[in-house]
Scaffold this active site. Structure first.
Site, short mmCIF file in Angstrom:
data_model
loop_
_atom_site.label_atom_id
_atom_site.label_comp_id
_atom_site.label_asym_id
_atom_site.label_seq_id
_atom_site.Cartn_x
_atom_site.Cartn_y
_atom_site.Cartn_z
N ALA A 117 -5.82 4.95 -0.17
CA ALA A 117 -5.75 5.09 1.24
C ALA A 117 -4.06 5.03 1.81
O ALA A 117 -3.43 4.32 1.11
CB ALA A 117 -6.55 3.84 2.15
N TRP A 119 -14.86 0.27 -9.56
CA TRP A 119 -14.21 -1.00 -9.64
C TRP A 119 -13.77 -1.67 -8.05
O TRP A 119 -13.42 -2.81 -8.12
CB TRP A 119 -12.68 -0.74 -10.15
CG TRP A 119 -11.90 0.37 -9.53
CD1 TRP A 119 -11.17 0.00 -8.35
CD2 TRP A 119 -11.85 1.66 -9.71
NE1 TRP A 119 -10.47 1.30 -7.94
CE2 TRP A 119 -10.91 2.28 -8.98
CE3 TRP A 119 -12.44 2.76 -10.73
CZ2 TRP A 119 -10.59 3.68 -8.95
CZ3 TRP A 119 -12.19 4.00 -10.57
CH2 TRP A 119 -11.16 4.44 -9.68
N SER A 154 -6.35 0.85 4.23
CA SER A 154 -7.12 0.45 3.13
C SER A 154 -7.95 -0.81 3.35
O SER A 154 -7.36 -1.77 4.06
CB SER A 154 -5.96 -0.07 2.04
OG SER A 154 -6.57 -0.42 0.90
N GLU A 195 -15.20 5.01 -7.04
CA GLU A 195 -14.53 4.02 -7.57
C GLU A 195 -15.33 2.55 -8.05
O GLU A 195 -15.67 2.06 -7.28
CB GLU A 195 -13.72 3.61 -6.52
CG GLU A 195 -12.51 4.60 -6.20
CD GLU A 195 -11.39 4.13 -5.36
OE1 GLU A 195 -11.49 2.92 -4.85
OE2 GLU A 195 -10.57 4.78 -5.13
N GLN A 200 0.65 -1.13 -0.01
CA GLN A 200 0.06 0.14 -0.05
C GLN A 200 0.88 1.23 0.20
O GLN A 200 0.54 2.09 -0.61
CB GLN A 200 -0.99 0.15 1.15
CG GLN A 200 -2.09 0.98 1.25
CD GLN A 200 -3.17 0.98 0.22
OE1 GLN A 200 -3.18 -0.26 -0.20
NE2 GLN A 200 -3.83 1.90 -0.05
ZN ZN Z 1 -9.50 -0.89 -4.27
#
Ligand code: ZN
Length: 227
Positions: free
Chosen positions: A104, A165, A109, A163, A81
């Site tokens: 994030a 996705w 996240s 988002e 991340q």
């Molecule tokens: Zn994601």
């Protein structure tokens, strides 16, 4: 804004995850224990409950004649991340504040839990945009039956970009417990409440708003405190 961070041996910026700088849009999540993860393919790992449910959902999409979506991201470690965050912040030159609206901070996240997926259309259906595809339309009406929901809808209360996705599995007791604060926020926050939204969408550390939050929104304050 300020972050306490250090550079590790690989030259990666490591954010201090021990401070209490919880941001509304980025609640804190632990890395899922490896024994709960299963490998799908191409180094994509998911929590076993989410993987099983996703498979069932893919089959249903196929049965209903829409192109089953493909997972392009599943579980992410803190380290990965951090790399993703730095890619957007530095390589893509978005800077910290703009990056926070789409990635994030490490430690915050949903992907850390192994319950979140980023999806894409399969190659043969990839001409159109995901958000305008039949597959997406199908997900909007049926994904909840398989425990999946969209985390960041248009104009979401978390100050994160739309988002289409990113979907998260909320269909087992373990995931429901992990995402309980998130659910509570969604249930209790009126998106037209400007004062609260200003706090939520701010990318400043939460602690800067603690007093105001405690006085005006005690229920939300205590939920965040125990998250
Ligand atoms: Zn994601």
């Amino acid at each position: 804004m300020s972050h306490s961070c250090v550079i590790d041996s690989e030259g990666l910026e490591q954010f201090d995850l021990s401070d209490s700088s919880i941001r509304f849009g980025h609640l804190r999540y632990q890395e899922m224990a490896t024994e709960n993860l299963v490998c799908l393919n191409d180094d994509i790992w998911l929590h076993k409950h989410a993987a099983y449910a996703f498979l069932g959902m893919s089959n249903a999409m196929h049965r209903d004649g829409v192109a089953p979506v493909i997972i392009r991201n599943g579980y992410r470690s803190y380290k990965r991340q951090a790399r993703t965050f730095e890619y957007y912040r530095v390589k893509k030159e978005l800077g910290t504040v703009k990056t926070l609206t789409r990635v994030a901070l490490p430690g915050h996240s949903e992907h850390h839990t192994g319950f979140a997926v980023d999806i894409r259309l399969p190659k043969q259906a990839a001409n159109g945009r995901l958000s305008r595809s039949d597959s997406y339309k199908w997900l909007k009406s049926h994904a909840h039956k398989y425990g999946f929901s969209e985390s960041y809808k248009k104009n979401n209360i978390f100050g994160v970009i739309f988002e289409p996705w990113h979907w998260c599995f909320n269909g087992c007791a373990e995931s429901r417990a992990l995402f309980s604060t998130r659910s509570l926020l969604l249930k209790n926050i009126d998106p037209s409440n400007k004062t609260l939204l200003d706090i939520i969408c701010s990318n400043e550390p939460m602690k800067d708003y603690a007093d105001e939050l405690f006085q005006k929104f005690p229920k939300i304050y205590s939920a965040l405190l125990t998250h």
